[in-house]
Design a protein around this motif. Structure first.
Motif, mmCIF file in Angstrom:
data_model
loop_
_atom_site.group_PDB
_atom_site.id
_atom_site.type_symbol
_atom_site.label_atom_id
_atom_site.label_comp_id
_atom_site.label_asym_id
_atom_site.label_seq_id
_atom_site.Cartn_x
_atom_site.Cartn_y
_atom_site.Cartn_z
ATOM 1 N N VAL A 45 -15.062 12.817 -22.506
ATOM 2 C CA VAL A 45 -13.614 12.594 -22.743
ATOM 3 C C VAL A 45 -12.886 12.607 -21.464
ATOM 4 N N PRO A 46 -12.169 11.384 -21.194
ATOM 5 C CA PRO A 46 -11.613 11.153 -19.952
ATOM 6 C C PRO A 46 -10.584 12.203 -19.444
ATOM 7 N N GLY A 74 -23.845 6.013 -21.988
ATOM 8 C CA GLY A 74 -22.465 6.881 -21.933
ATOM 9 C C GLY A 74 -21.475 5.948 -22.540
ATOM 10 N N LYS A 75 -20.720 7.139 -23.586
ATOM 11 C CA LYS A 75 -19.881 6.665 -24.267
ATOM 12 C C LYS A 75 -18.468 7.251 -24.019
ATOM 13 N N VAL A 76 -17.362 6.818 -23.604
ATOM 14 C CA VAL A 76 -16.190 7.455 -23.255
ATOM 15 C C VAL A 76 -15.387 7.725 -24.875
ATOM 16 N N MET A 77 -15.001 8.751 -25.147
ATOM 17 C CA MET A 77 -14.424 9.240 -26.387
ATOM 18 C C MET A 77 -12.854 9.212 -26.057
ATOM 19 N N ASN A 90 -24.144 12.926 -35.433
ATOM 20 C CA ASN A 90 -25.269 12.585 -34.722
ATOM 21 C C ASN A 90 -25.159 11.183 -34.318
ATOM 22 N N GLN A 91 -24.032 10.626 -33.790
ATOM 23 C CA GLN A 91 -23.754 9.470 -33.371
ATOM 24 C C GLN A 91 -23.610 9.643 -31.668
ATOM 25 N N VAL A 92 -23.412 10.662 -31.328
ATOM 26 C CA VAL A 92 -23.663 11.224 -29.915
ATOM 27 C C VAL A 92 -24.732 12.564 -29.977
#
Length: 306
Positions: A45-46, A74-77, A90-92
């Motif tokens: 989370v940014p 790496g995924k920014v939520m 369970n997507q992350v």
């Protein structure tokens, strides 16, 4: 209605409903029943600009994938709530969760903490109350009736601990209408700081010292904004894993992250993203202080209020 608390619980309820409506079989890799892992997703989370974080964490994801032998993304939520939801479905699989986000994810989805940050040689930190230097606000008492900027309703330092402190010190149950006049959910610690800097809010609560996160764009922020008060100590933010991962994979991920302490480039990335100086081991019991603080909110609102 106890508005802020009700909003918090609405966010928590949304986490549960969204997770219940999404099958863990829909994940893009993660842990499966036979323990096979094809791909791992790390959620962030940014605390600064989203695009900057996405670019910064890419080498970290690549290095982790190289060491583990699987693809890592790496995924920014958009928020901590969204990250908790994504881990629940369970997507992350690897979440960089703050203390309160971890407690919620653990309670609702069995997410497990494995590691936490170390800053300035400590595994704990404090939340701060930031105001304009020329505001005339010198104490918590002076903040009554003011506009409050928070990063996120599930932020430990940005909401949970400051709200609990005010509830205790001033005997209010509704922090917004019983103490502050208005609450702005800014969408990040940096944005909460900017809200005060630009006059859209009177006080922001963030981690210590979030002013430095915006110093490049606001060079005079340290002069324009001052810290008035701090909360009690809070356990540092975590690296947490979904329950779908096998014990073998949890150990692999934990050992790999710990090995990054000897990799100057990786620690530099961790510092740029969340100001981590080192990665240290963490136990679930360390977050009991957060659970007990969370209980204040559970006790202050009934089902009929929601």
């Amino acid at each position: 209605m106890k508005k802020v608390v009700a909003l918090l619980f609405a966010a928590i309820l949304a986490i549960g409903l969204t997770a219940c409506g999404t099958s863990s079989d829909s994940n893009s890799g993660g842990g499966s029943k036979d323990g096979e892992v094809k791909k791992l997703v790390m959620g962030f989370v940014p605390s600064q600009d989203s695009d900057e974080i996405a670019d910064t964490v890419e080498p970290l994801a690549d290095k982790l994938g190289e060491e583990l032998g699987v693809e890592v993304e790496g995924k920014v939520m958009t928020s901590y709530s969204a990250l908790v939801e994504a881990m629940g479905s369970n997507q992350v699989q690897i979440g960089f969760l703050p203390a309160f986000g971890y407690v919620l994810a653990n309670e609702k989805h069995g997410v497990e903490v494995i590691l936490k940050s170390e800053r300035y040689g400590s595994g704990t930190y404090k939340a701060q109350y930031v105001v304009r230097a020329d505001s005339g606000i010198e104490s918590l008492e002076d903040m009554e009736g003011k506009t409050w900027a928070i990063p996120d309703l599930t932020s430990t330092s940005g909401f949970l601990f400051p709200a609990a402190q005010i509830m205790d010190e001033f005997g209010v149950e509704d922090v917004q209408s019983g103490f502050f006049s208005n609450t702005v959910e800014a969408g990040g610690h940096d944005n909460a700081i900017i809200s005060v800097y630009e006059g859209d809010a009177d006080v922001a609560t963030t981690f210590d010292d979030a002013r430095t996160a915006v110093e490049e764009d606001y060079p005079d922020v340290m002069d324009k904004l001052k810290v008035v008060e701090y909360t009690d100590e809070i356990p540092n933010d975590t690296i947490s894993l979904t329950k779908e991962l096998s014990d073998e994979w949890k150990k692999k991920i934990k050992d790999t992250f710990l090995s990054f302490n000897d990799d100057e480039e990786m620690i530099k990335i961790m510092n740029e993203v969340y100001s981590w100086d080192a990665i240290i081991e963490a136990e679930d019991s360390e977050y009991d202080v957060v659970r007990s603080t969370y209980e204040k909110f559970k006790e202050s609102i009934s089902v009929d209020d929601m």
